[in-house]
Design an enzyme around this catalytic site. Structure first.
Site, short mmCIF file in Angstrom:
data_model
loop_
_atom_site.label_atom_id
_atom_site.label_comp_id
_atom_site.label_asym_id
_atom_site.label_seq_id
_atom_site.Cartn_x
_atom_site.Cartn_y
_atom_site.Cartn_z
N SER A 1 -1.50 42.21 2.77
CA SER A 1 -2.46 42.80 1.83
C SER A 1 -2.12 44.26 1.55
CB SER A 1 -3.86 42.71 2.43
OG SER A 1 -3.91 43.45 3.63
N CYS B 1 0.13 35.30 -3.23
CA CYS B 1 0.12 36.64 -3.82
C CYS B 1 0.35 36.59 -5.33
CB CYS B 1 1.20 37.50 -3.17
SG CYS B 1 2.83 36.75 -3.22
N GLU C 1 -8.51 40.78 -5.86
CA GLU C 1 -7.77 39.58 -5.49
C GLU C 1 -8.74 38.66 -4.74
OE1 GLU C 1 -4.77 40.20 -2.45
OE2 GLU C 1 -3.34 38.97 -3.56
N GLU D 1 5.67 44.29 0.52
CA GLU D 1 5.42 43.24 -0.49
C GLU D 1 3.94 42.90 -0.38
OE1 GLU D 1 7.73 42.44 -2.57
OE2 GLU D 1 9.41 43.41 -1.55
P1 NAD Z 1 -2.96 40.94 6.00
O1 NAD Z 1 -2.51 42.23 5.41
O2 NAD Z 1 -4.32 40.87 6.56
O3 NAD Z 1 -1.97 40.50 7.19
C1 NAD Z 1 -0.58 40.42 7.02
C2 NAD Z 1 0.10 40.75 8.34
O4 NAD Z 1 -0.12 42.12 8.68
C3 NAD Z 1 -0.43 39.95 9.54
O5 NAD Z 1 0.66 39.63 10.38
C4 NAD Z 1 -1.38 40.93 10.22
O6 NAD Z 1 -1.57 40.66 11.59
C5 NAD Z 1 -0.63 42.24 10.00
N1 NAD Z 1 -1.45 43.46 10.03
C6 NAD Z 1 -2.72 43.61 9.62
N2 NAD Z 1 -3.08 44.90 9.75
C7 NAD Z 1 -2.02 45.59 10.25
C8 NAD Z 1 -1.76 46.95 10.60
N3 NAD Z 1 -2.69 47.88 10.47
N4 NAD Z 1 -0.53 47.27 11.07
C9 NAD Z 1 0.44 46.34 11.19
N5 NAD Z 1 0.25 45.03 10.89
C10 NAD Z 1 -0.96 44.65 10.43
O7 NAD Z 1 -2.72 39.87 4.85
P2 NAD Z 1 -3.05 38.30 4.87
O8 NAD Z 1 -4.52 38.14 4.78
O9 NAD Z 1 -2.34 37.61 5.97
O10 NAD Z 1 -2.32 37.81 3.53
C11 NAD Z 1 -2.91 37.90 2.31
C12 NAD Z 1 -2.40 39.10 1.54
O11 NAD Z 1 -0.97 39.15 1.53
C13 NAD Z 1 -2.79 39.02 0.09
O12 NAD Z 1 -3.20 40.29 -0.35
C14 NAD Z 1 -1.52 38.58 -0.60
O13 NAD Z 1 -1.45 38.90 -1.96
C15 NAD Z 1 -0.49 39.28 0.20
N6 NAD Z 1 0.83 38.63 0.07
C16 NAD Z 1 1.83 39.28 -0.59
C17 NAD Z 1 3.07 38.64 -0.78
C18 NAD Z 1 4.21 39.32 -1.51
O14 NAD Z 1 5.35 38.91 -1.33
N7 NAD Z 1 3.95 40.32 -2.34
C19 NAD Z 1 3.26 37.35 -0.28
C20 NAD Z 1 2.20 36.73 0.39
C21 NAD Z 1 1.00 37.38 0.57
#
Ligand code: NAD
Length: 492
Positions: A238, A293, A387, A259
């Protein structure tokens, strides 16, 4: 359907249950986290959890292993990647099963994800034998080379939605270009997005200690972003978490690739084939319950066909079945957890309060959310900007091509956009005005072929891309090397 997944030859429960992967399968220092099947609530096992000290030890071990790995002949590195692709092919059914059960993927989505992941391994196998740089002009008698070198240890932080592919698209090229890797998968999908990759590379003969898979939450992620042995963070997730990762990586002077999220427009012009437009919209909005995403977050439909389009989209949404993808043939599986489901539900409620019309759906049972259509969404509606990450079509009418451009660009995000029209010139002219990293003319917004550079602009990323020609740039850095027969006699 048994509670545990029997993949005896590939990933038997006793190998990974309550463990972490550090080159060996070891117990974690923190209480293990249950692996829950979202469709049934059943427990499939538990994964170990890394704390900050585990991350530090893994980064140190990966750094030591990386020096030996990069010193190996390039074709030995390529061979491990080729073997990894073969192993993944051999065990593709187990891998698909894990994606279905742990991440709530339909079988079709899981199969497609497994296939692109195997493709990423094959493509990465070609990286070690690629040219490492260029010969530069220099003074007479001096050989001057610009060459790409591995960064060292790459920390990969990955999300739950395409857990296998979004981790392997970074792990495989990072290893292939001579780096070590510490992967922190999302705790909700740590087996299919982490242990599957560990096992593939273990069976492929990757030297122990080069790849670590450490499930954990934000604490483990934060430890990774500040570790001195980690040279780069490749983060997919995210925008909110990405900002924190970017800040931490910047403070510790690490390279960072972000990303992030998207609010992607599919623009349907009034001369588009309406059947094809519906097929594209349905795919873009509802694939994997909208948890992508690149999902079509805005359906911009030109006024002349708007009423007909909404009517037919509603009829289509009513035909989409929702259920357990492991036991039934369904179009939509469950959302990943109750938190995500509640977020989707609240987004739909808030959209109605702000004036949108709920045409169909909007309800759920357990984690199964109905295919939903909201029409008449205006720019002041929160659902226009945020989103949702759920199976919700947000339909917005527009009059002119200029208005469509303005509406599509009215977002901080800039990941993907698509335009549908029988007039390719008109669609391209419109598309050229859109501020996105991924643009598709006569297709929908969800697309990735592995060999293309993938990245967003604005709040969707930080100007980096991953995949295809971007991988060498992403996972290596320049070194300038000069060579002379004799050292010069400087006059000072
Ligand atoms: P998220 O950001 O909650 O988690 C993603 C990862 O980050 C997880 O492994 C989580 O444990 C880790 N994380 C969370 N906070 C962190 C911090 N402070 N420091 C380090 N790591 C941390 O996202 P999600 O809910 O798993 O996925 C959904 C989001 O991801 C959506 O916004 C989606 O659009 C995005 N996404 C982007 C792409 C891309 O390629 N642009 C692809 C897939 C998903």
């Amino acid at each position: 359907m048994p509670a545990t997944i029997s993949t005896a030859d590939f990933l038997p429960l006793e190998r990974w249950n309550t463990h972490l992967f550090t080159g060996a399968w070891v117990s974690g220092p923190l209480p293990a986290t249950d692996v829950i099947e979202p469709a049934t609530g059943e427990r499939l096992g538990a994964v170990g959890n890394a704390d900050a000290a585990t991350v530090t030890a893994s980064a140190k071990a990966a750094s030591a292993a990386q020096r030996d790995w990069f010193a190996k002949p390039y074709d030995e590195r390529a061979e491990v990647l080729r073997k990894a692709a073969q192993i993944a092919e051999q065990h593709v059914e187990s891998i698909v099963e894990w994606l279905v059960r742990e991440s709530g993927s339909t079988r079709a989505k899981a199969t497609a994800e497994a296939r692109v992941s195997i493709k990423a391994l094959h493509e990465s196998a070609g990286l070690p034998s690629r040219s490492q740089g260029e010969v530069l002009p220099s003074t007479h008698g001096r050989l001057s080379l610009a060459r790409r070198r591995p960064l060292g240890v790459i920390g990969v932080i990955s999300p739950f939605n395409f857990p296998l592919y979004l981790a392997i698209r970074a792990v495989a090229p990072a290893l292939a270009t001579g780096n070590g890797v510490v992967l922190k998968p999302d705790p909700r999908t740590a087996v299919c997005g982490g242990f599957v990759i560990a096992r593939i590379f273990e069976l492929a003969g990757l030297p122990a200690g080069l790849l670590h898979v450490l499930p954990g939450g934000a604490q483990a992620g934060a430890a990774l972003t500040s570790d001195p042995n980690v040279a780069m963070i490749q983060f997919t997730g995210s925008t909110g978490a990405g900002r924190k990762v970017g800040e931490a990586a910047g403070k510790h002077l690490k390279k960072v690739s972000l990303e992030l999220g998207g609010k992607n427009s599919l623009i349907v012009l009034d001369d588009a084939d309406i059947d094809l437009a519906l097929a594209n919209a349905t795919w873009g909005v509802y694939l994997h319950q909208g948890q992508i995403c690149m999902a079509t977050g805005r359906l911009l439909v030109q006024r002349g066909i708007y009423e007909q389009f909404v009517q037919r989209l509603v009829a289509k949404a009513k035909t989409l079945t929702v259920g357990n993808p492991a036991t039934e043939h369904v179009h939509l599986g469950p959302l990943i957890n109750a938190h995500q489901r509640d977020h989707v539900y609240q987004s739909v409620q808030a959209a109605q309060q702000a004036g949108a019309k709920l045409e169909v759906g909007g309800n759920y049972q357990d984690l199964f959310f109905e295919a939903t259509v909201l029409s008449g969404v205006t720019r002041d509606n929160p659902v226009f900007h945020e989103e949702i990450f759920g199976p919700v079509a947000v339909v917005i009418p527009f009059d002119t091509d200029e208005q469509a451009i303005e509406l599509a660009n009215d977002t901080d995000y800039g990941l993907s956009a698509a335009v549908l029209s029988k007039d390719v010139g008109r669609a391209l002219k419109l598309g050229e005005q859109l501020r996105v990293g991924l643009l598709h003319i006569n297709d929908q917004t969800v697309n990735d072929e592995v060999i293309n550079p993938f990245g967003g602009v604005g709040a969707s990323g930080n100007g980096t891309s991953i995949g295809g020609p971007a991988n060498i740039e992403e996972f290596t850095q320049w070194q300038w090397l000069t060579l002379k027969g004799d050292a010069p006699a400087y006059p000072l």
